[in-house]
Design a protein around this motif. Structure first.
Motif, PDB file in Angstrom:
ATOM      1  N   GLU A   1     -17.302  -3.825   4.962  1.00 30.78           N
ATOM      2  CA  GLU A   1     -17.126  -4.744   4.180  1.00 30.78           C
ATOM      3  C   GLU A   1     -15.607  -5.165   3.971  1.00 30.78           C
ATOM      4  OE1 GLU A   1     -20.715  -2.217   3.374  1.00 30.78           O
ATOM      5  OE2 GLU A   1     -18.697  -2.117   3.963  1.00 30.78           O
ATOM      6  N   THR A   2     -14.684  -4.064   4.165  1.00 32.37           N
ATOM      7  CA  THR A   2     -13.320  -4.205   4.245  1.00 32.37           C
ATOM      8  C   THR A   2     -12.862  -5.279   5.286  1.00 32.37           C
ATOM      9  OG1 THR A   2     -12.659  -2.284   3.054  1.00 32.37           O
ATOM     10  CG2 THR A   2     -11.003  -3.232   4.443  1.00 32.37           C
TER      11      THR A   2
ATOM     12  N   MET B   1      -2.810  -7.464   9.128  1.00 30.22           N
ATOM     13  CA  MET B   1      -4.113  -6.603   9.126  1.00 30.22           C
ATOM     14  C   MET B   1      -3.474  -5.420   9.511  1.00 30.22           C
ATOM     15  SD  MET B   1      -5.878  -8.846   7.996  1.00 30.22           S
ATOM     16  CE  MET B   1      -7.516  -7.680   8.479  1.00 30.22           C
ATOM     17  N   GLU B   2      -2.259  -4.982  10.155  1.00 28.80           N
ATOM     18  CA  GLU B   2      -2.180  -3.502  10.175  1.00 28.80           C
ATOM     19  C   GLU B   2      -1.831  -2.980   8.847  1.00 28.80           C
ATOM     20  OE1 GLU B   2      -2.070  -1.536  12.750  1.00 28.80           O
ATOM     21  OE2 GLU B   2      -3.036  -3.072  14.033  1.00 28.80           O
ATOM     22  N   LEU B   3      -1.413  -3.623   7.815  1.00 21.72           N
ATOM     23  CA  LEU B   3      -1.118  -2.973   6.687  1.00 21.72           C
ATOM     24  C   LEU B   3      -2.604  -2.996   5.794  1.00 21.72           C
ATOM     25  CD1 LEU B   3       2.202  -5.126   5.676  1.00 21.72           C
ATOM     26  CD2 LEU B   3       1.859  -2.404   6.211  1.00 21.72           C
ATOM     27  N   VAL B   4      -3.642  -3.793   6.214  1.00 18.16           N
ATOM     28  CA  VAL B   4      -4.886  -3.716   5.502  1.00 18.16           C
ATOM     29  C   VAL B   4      -5.519  -2.510   6.255  1.00 18.16           C
ATOM     30  CG1 VAL B   4      -6.975  -4.596   5.384  1.00 18.16           C
ATOM     31  CG2 VAL B   4      -5.207  -6.081   5.248  1.00 18.16           C
ATOM     32  N   TRP B   5      -5.261  -2.446   7.511  1.00 16.40           N
ATOM     33  CA  TRP B   5      -6.146  -1.129   8.257  1.00 16.40           C
ATOM     34  C   TRP B   5      -5.489  -0.004   7.793  1.00 16.40           C
ATOM     35  CZ3 TRP B   5      -9.455  -4.491   8.790  1.00 16.40           C
ATOM     36  CH2 TRP B   5      -9.409  -5.382   9.878  1.00 16.40           C
ATOM     37  N   ASP B   6      -4.365   0.104   7.670  1.00 18.02           N
ATOM     38  CA  ASP B   6      -3.783   1.319   7.190  1.00 18.02           C
ATOM     39  C   ASP B   6      -3.791   1.686   5.653  1.00 18.02           C
ATOM     40  OD1 ASP B   6      -1.609   0.371   5.557  1.00 18.02           O
ATOM     41  OD2 ASP B   6      -0.080   0.663   7.530  1.00 18.02           O
ATOM     42  N   GLY B   7      -4.431   0.887   4.965  1.00 17.40           N
ATOM     43  CA  GLY B   7      -4.681   1.115   3.462  1.00 17.40           C
ATOM     44  C   GLY B   7      -3.507   0.527   2.507  1.00 17.40           C
ATOM     45  N   THR B   8      -2.341   0.075   3.128  1.00 12.94           N
ATOM     46  CA  THR B   8      -1.381  -0.551   2.242  1.00 12.94           C
ATOM     47  C   THR B   8      -1.994  -1.511   1.298  1.00 12.94           C
ATOM     48  OG1 THR B   8       0.308   0.116   3.822  1.00 12.94           O
ATOM     49  CG2 THR B   8       0.910  -1.499   2.186  1.00 12.94           C
ATOM     50  N   PHE B   9      -2.792  -2.472   1.738  1.00 14.77           N
ATOM     51  CA  PHE B   9      -3.417  -3.490   1.284  1.00 14.77           C
ATOM     52  C   PHE B   9      -4.832  -3.298   1.203  1.00 14.77           C
ATOM     53  CE2 PHE B   9       0.146  -6.270   3.082  1.00 14.77           C
ATOM     54  CZ  PHE B   9       1.108  -6.119   1.920  1.00 14.77           C
ATOM     55  N   GLU B  10      -5.428  -3.722   0.050  1.00 16.28           N
ATOM     56  CA  GLU B  10      -6.985  -3.446  -0.044  1.00 16.28           C
ATOM     57  C   GLU B  10      -7.551  -4.704  -0.612  1.00 16.28           C
ATOM     58  OE1 GLU B  10     -10.135  -0.321  -2.294  1.00 16.28           O
ATOM     59  OE2 GLU B  10      -8.016  -0.073  -2.217  1.00 16.28           O
TER      60      GLU B  10
END
Length: 346
Positions: free
Chosen positions: A142-143, A301-310
């Motif tokens: 989903e993410t 997208m690296e910042l999405v994958w590591d949870g910085t952005f959601e």
């Protein structure tokens, strides 16, 4: 396979979920077993018949999706069966003057999967290798499906085009939508003081949770007046406006001298009245932006994958209920992205 599709433009009644021939990957394509897709306002405009776009019918919508590689074309080198991937929907030629300088989103032949060509709201999708991102283990489908288009778009708007820096003041309109809620997080990440608009207390509370310092109910208050009051009459440095006609004049009024308004769309209309006198007298900059170039996509997208952005997800529906998903976007129901999954995945 089963696929979301329509054979003519119109309202949500044109959307069907039914049989469609299985795609076969070309030499440079990857066949993906789609685990989840996500909607954007782009899907609504495409279904309605966005002016100037001619589609092969039946059309499969969907510019966001994620899944598992099941087969690859003979020229594919980056992926193999079993890999987890997500779609990056912007297609560029790689050869024109803009592509040669890394500005792939300004390509003279730029087009978007799901808008100009068939998308990925289906059980299977054949996607060019260059339009896939690797998804780490542990990131939900989903993410992975909900994040790419809106976070790439908002990142380019704020970081590349508007060049937001720490200490600046940024107003994000429509903070409950896909691009809006991504822009709130990115502006906060950049160190800005963030102002966000929404139409209900629930939506405003979500914006606060994502990093907004000040929130404004635009249905109860004039947001331009509120911005002037909150900033001591100065205004903000940057306005993120993807709404268009309904907000344009007040967006200009919200800007400080030398401010920038950055836009990636116009959901209420693309031909607003504009105050040219205010633009030149206050030396404002009007900045257009689309989706990200390749390096920008990797960065955000690296910042999405590591949870910085959601990515906020308001609802997960079966693809057979995609018409309902379109209605949620059109009626501005909820906060964040609507995800659809093949019925076989539920």
């Amino acid at each position: 396979m089963k696929a979301v599709q329509f054979t003519e433009h119109g309202g949500t009644e044109v959307i069907e979920y039914g049989d469609f021939p299985d795609p076969e990957p070309e030499r440079d394509e990857v066949l993906v077993d789609v685990k989840a897709g996500a909607l954007n306002h782009l899907d609504v405009w495409t279904r309605r018949g966005l002016p100037g776009i001619t589609l092969d019918m039946p059309h499969i919508p969907g510019s966001d999706g994620a899944g598992e590689v099941v087969d690859v074309g003979e020229d594919v080198t980056r992926f193999e069966p079993g890999d987890r991937v997500a779609l990056s929907a912007g297609v560029s030629c790689g050869k024109c003057e803009f592509c040669r300088h890394g500005e792939h989103s300004m390509c003279v032949n730029y087009h978007i999967i799901g808008e100009h060509v068939r998308g990925v709201h289906s059980e299977l999708a054949a996607v060019p290798e260059d339009n896939l991102l690797s998804v780490p283990e542990g990131v939900s489908w989903e993410t992975a499906a909900a994040a790419p288009l809106v976070f790439q778009t908002a990142w380019r708007m704020l970081i590349t085009r508007a060049d937001v820096t720490s200490g600046e003041h940024v107003l994000v309109l429509g903070a409950s939508g896909g691009v809006g809620h991504a822009a709130v997080q990115i502006a906060d990440y950049a160190g800005a003081t963030v102002y966000a608009t929404g139409s209900s207390e629930a939506k405003l509370e979500h914006a606060r949770e994502l990093g907004a310092d000040h929130v404004i109910d635009y249905e109860a208050e004039d947001f331009a007046s509120q911005i002037r009051e909150l900033t001591g009459g100065r205004g903000v440095d940057v306005v993120v406006d993807h709404i268009g006609k309904a907000t344009w004049q007040d967006s200009l009024k919200s800007l400080a001298k030398g401010g920038r308004i950055v836009t990636c769309g116009a959901t209420t209309g693309g031909q607003p009245e504009t105050d040219i006198n205010r633009i030149f007298w206050n030396q404002l900059s009007v900045i257009g932006s689309t989706m990200a170039s390749l390096g920008e996509a990797d960065d955000v997208m690296e910042l999405v994958w590591d949870g910085t952005f959601e990515p906020a997800i308001r609802e997960v529906l079966p693809m057979s209920e995609t018409a309902r998903a379109h209605e949620m976007l059109e009626n501005r129901e909820g906060f964040g992205k609507v995800v659809v999954k093949p019925d076989s995945e539920l």
